[in-house]
Write an enzyme that holds these catalytic residues in place. Structure first.
Site, PDB file in Angstrom:
ATOM      1  N   TYR A 142       0.820  -1.214   0.000  1.00 54.09           N
ATOM      2  CA  TYR A 142       0.000   0.000   0.000  1.00 54.09           C
ATOM      3  C   TYR A 142       0.857   1.269   0.000  1.00 54.09           C
ATOM      4  O   TYR A 142       0.350   2.360  -0.244  1.00 54.09           O
ATOM      5  CB  TYR A 142      -0.949   0.038   1.203  1.00 54.09           C
ATOM      6  N   LYS A 188       4.262 -15.243   1.659  1.00 56.23           N
ATOM      7  CA  LYS A 188       4.203 -15.942   0.374  1.00 56.23           C
ATOM      8  C   LYS A 188       5.647 -16.175  -0.057  1.00 56.23           C
ATOM      9  O   LYS A 188       6.089 -15.803  -1.146  1.00 56.23           O
ATOM     10  CB  LYS A 188       3.406 -15.078  -0.627  1.00 56.23           C
ATOM     11  N   ASP A 220      -2.140 -18.182   1.030  1.00 54.58           N
ATOM     12  CA  ASP A 220      -3.272 -18.887   0.412  1.00 54.58           C
ATOM     13  C   ASP A 220      -3.733 -20.034   1.315  1.00 54.58           C
ATOM     14  O   ASP A 220      -4.941 -20.248   1.519  1.00 54.58           O
ATOM     15  CB  ASP A 220      -2.942 -19.379  -1.011  1.00 54.58           C
ATOM     16  N   ASP A 244      -5.021  -7.335   5.872  1.00 57.54           N
ATOM     17  CA  ASP A 244      -6.254  -6.654   5.489  1.00 57.54           C
ATOM     18  C   ASP A 244      -7.286  -7.695   5.058  1.00 57.54           C
ATOM     19  O   ASP A 244      -8.439  -7.715   5.521  1.00 57.54           O
ATOM     20  CB  ASP A 244      -5.917  -5.688   4.337  1.00 57.54           C
ATOM     21  N   ASP A 248     -10.601  -9.523   7.427  1.00 54.87           N
ATOM     22  CA  ASP A 248     -12.005  -9.452   6.977  1.00 54.87           C
ATOM     23  C   ASP A 248     -12.594 -10.856   6.917  1.00 54.87           C
ATOM     24  O   ASP A 248     -13.755 -11.086   7.273  1.00 54.87           O
ATOM     25  CB  ASP A 248     -12.108  -8.801   5.590  1.00 54.87           C
TER      26      ASP A 248
END
Ligand code: NAD
Length: 358
Positions: A142, A188, A220, A244, A248
Site C-alpha cells: 500500500y 508468500k 493462500d 487486510d 475481513d
C-alpha cells in the site's frame, strides 16, 4: 480526577452514527470509574475534502497528536471515488496512519458464544475461536514505490525493510506472550523475495522469545485454514495487504463485520477503529451495528489509557446485550429477542455498564 483527551474522527457514511454510540458508552463507563473524557472533533475523509479540499487537513494531525488517543469511525464513499487518488478519502487515511507512525494493527476476532449461530461455519468449528491478527500497517504494497498508472498499465510494489519486519515481529511476540504463546507468521515466501526476507527476519526475532511457538504459513493456505480450523490460530502475524484480507475473512467467523474492533499502535498515540468501512449502503438508516466501534473504545481504554477495569466493564456490557437477545439488523436472524437500532444498541450497552462494573 484524570481527564483523557480523545480526538474524535467520525468520518463518512455510518462513521458519525457509530462514533456517537461509542462516546455514549465511554461517558457511561467514565461516570462509574475515576476518570473523565474531553473530546475534540477532527475531520477526515470525504467530509474533510468537501470542506477543505484535503481528505486529511493538517489540523486533524495536530489535534490527534495533542490527544491521548484517537477514536476513528470510517471514511469513504462513491461520491469521492472518481477524485484523483491523492484527494480520495482512503489516501487521507493511509497518510494519517503514516504520520502517526501506527505500524501495528491489532485485530482480534473473538466468537461470542451468544452469536454462535451467526457464523456461516458449524458451531463446533467456531466455538471458542479467539484469534489476534497483528497486521503491519504502514509498509508493504500500500505504500511501496514505484507505483503508477498509465492508460493500459498499473503497478504497485511490495517492499519491506528488515527494520520494519523486526519492529512488527517484536510486537506480535510480545502480544503472544500475554496470550496463548503461539505465533503463525503469514507470507508468500515460495514466490516473493519480500516474503523470504520476512520469514528469515521473523525467525531471528523469535530467538528472543523462546517460550513462543513460531510457525509459518503461506497466505493462500492461511485463507483456507481460517475456514477449515480457525481454533489452530492464536496470534497471526501478517504484512499489510495479507492482514487486510485475512482479518475481513476472520470477521465472518464471528458473524458480522459490524462486531470487529481494531487498535493501531506505534511509537506515538494509537488510533482505535472498527475494521469495517463507511458502509454507504446503510448510512443514515440507524441500522449499523455499533459494537465494533464500542469494542474499539474498549481497546483504547485497555491498550492506550491503561484503564483495564473499565475496558473489562465495556466488554461485559457488550456480551450482556447480546446474551439478553438484543441484535442490530445485521444479526437479526440469529437468536434475536429484540431487533434494535444503532442508537438503541448504544444505550443498552451504556446502561449495562452499571451491572458490569467489577
Ligand atoms: P464496508 O465495510 O463499508 O461494507 C461492507 C458491507 O458490510 C456492507 O454491506 C455494509 O453495509 C456492511 N457493514 C459494514 N459495517 C457494518 C456495520 N457496522 N453494521 C452493519 N453492517 C455493516 O466495505 P465497502 O462497502 O467495501 O466499502 C465502503 C467504503 O468504505 C469504501 O469507500 C471503502 O473505501 C471504505 N472503507 C473504509 C475503511 C476505513 O475507513 N477504515 C475500511 C474499509 C473500507
Amino acid at each position: 480526577m484524570k481527564t483523557y483527551k480523545i480526538a474524535l474522527i467520525k468520518g463518512d457514511g455510518i462513521g458519525p452514527e457509530i462514533i456517537d454510540e461509542a462516546v455514549k458508552v465511554l461517558d457511561a463507563v467514565s461516570s462509574r470509574y475515576d476518570f473523565d473524557f474531553s473530546y475534540e472533533e477532527a475531520l477526515m475523509g470525504g467530509c474533510a475534502y468537501d470542506i477543505t479540499g484535503d481528505p486529511l487537513p493538517q489540523e486533524t494531525i495536530a489535534i490527534s497528536l495533542s490527544s491521548d488517543a484517537v477514536l476513528f469511525g470510517a471514511i469513504g464513499g462513491e461520491k469521492w471515488d472518481n477524485l484523483p487518488r491523492e484527494k480520495r478519502p482512503e489516501s487521507g487515511l493511509l497518510r494519517f496512519r503514516k504520520e502517526l507512525g501506527v505500524y501495528s494493527n491489532l485485530r482480534p476476532a473473538v466468537v461470542y458464544d451468544e452469536l454462535i449461530n451467526a457464523s456461516s461455519l458449524k458451531p463446533e468449528i467456531i466455538k471458542g475461536v479467539d484469534i489476534m491478527v497483528i497486521r503491519e500497517l504502514i509498509g508493504g504494497i500500500y505504500f511501496g514505490e514505484p507505483k503508477g498508472r498509465t492508460e493500459d498499465k498499473g503497478w504497485n510494489t511490495m517492499v519491506y525493510t528488515k527494520d520494519e519486519i523486526i519492529r512488527i515481529s517484536h510486537h506480535a511476540f510480545k502480544i503472544a506472550m500475554k496470550r496463548g504463546k503461539r505465533v503463525c507468521s503469514v507470507d508468500k515466501a515460495n514466490v516473493l523475495d519480500v516474503s523470504q526476507l520476512w520469514r528469515e527476519t521473523v525467525e531471528e526475532v523469535a530467538k528472543d522469545y523462546p517460550e513462543v511457538e513460531l510457525s509459518h504459513m503461506y497466505v493462500d493456505n492461511a485463507a483456507m485454514q481460517l475456514i477449515r480450523d480457525p481454533k489452530q490460530f492464536d496470534v497471526m502475524l501478517t504484512g499489510n495487504i495479507f492482514g487486510d484480507i485475512l482479518s475481513d475473512e476472520a470477521s465472518m467467523l464471528c458473524g458480522s463485520i459490524g462486531l470487529l474492533p481494531s487498535a493501531s499502535v506505534g511509537d506515538r498515540i494509537g488510533v482505535y477503529e472498527p475494521i469495517h468501512g463507511s458502509a454507504p449502503d446503510i448510512a443514515g438508516q440507524g441500522i449499523a451495528n455499533p459494537i465494533a466501534t464500542i469494542a474499539s473504545a474498549s481497546m483504547m481504554l485497555r491498550y492506550e489509557l491503561g484503564e483495564i477495569e473499565a475496558a473489562n466493564c465495556i466488554d461485559k456490557a457488550i456480551k450482556l446485550a447480546l446474551s439478553d437477545g438484543y441484535r442490530t439488523k445485521d444479526l437479526s436472524q440469529f437468536d434475536a429477542k429484540e431487533v434494535c437500532s444503532t442508537s438503541e444498541m448504544g444505550s443498552i450497552i451504556a446502561n449495562n455498564t452499571v451491572k458490569c462494573k467489577h
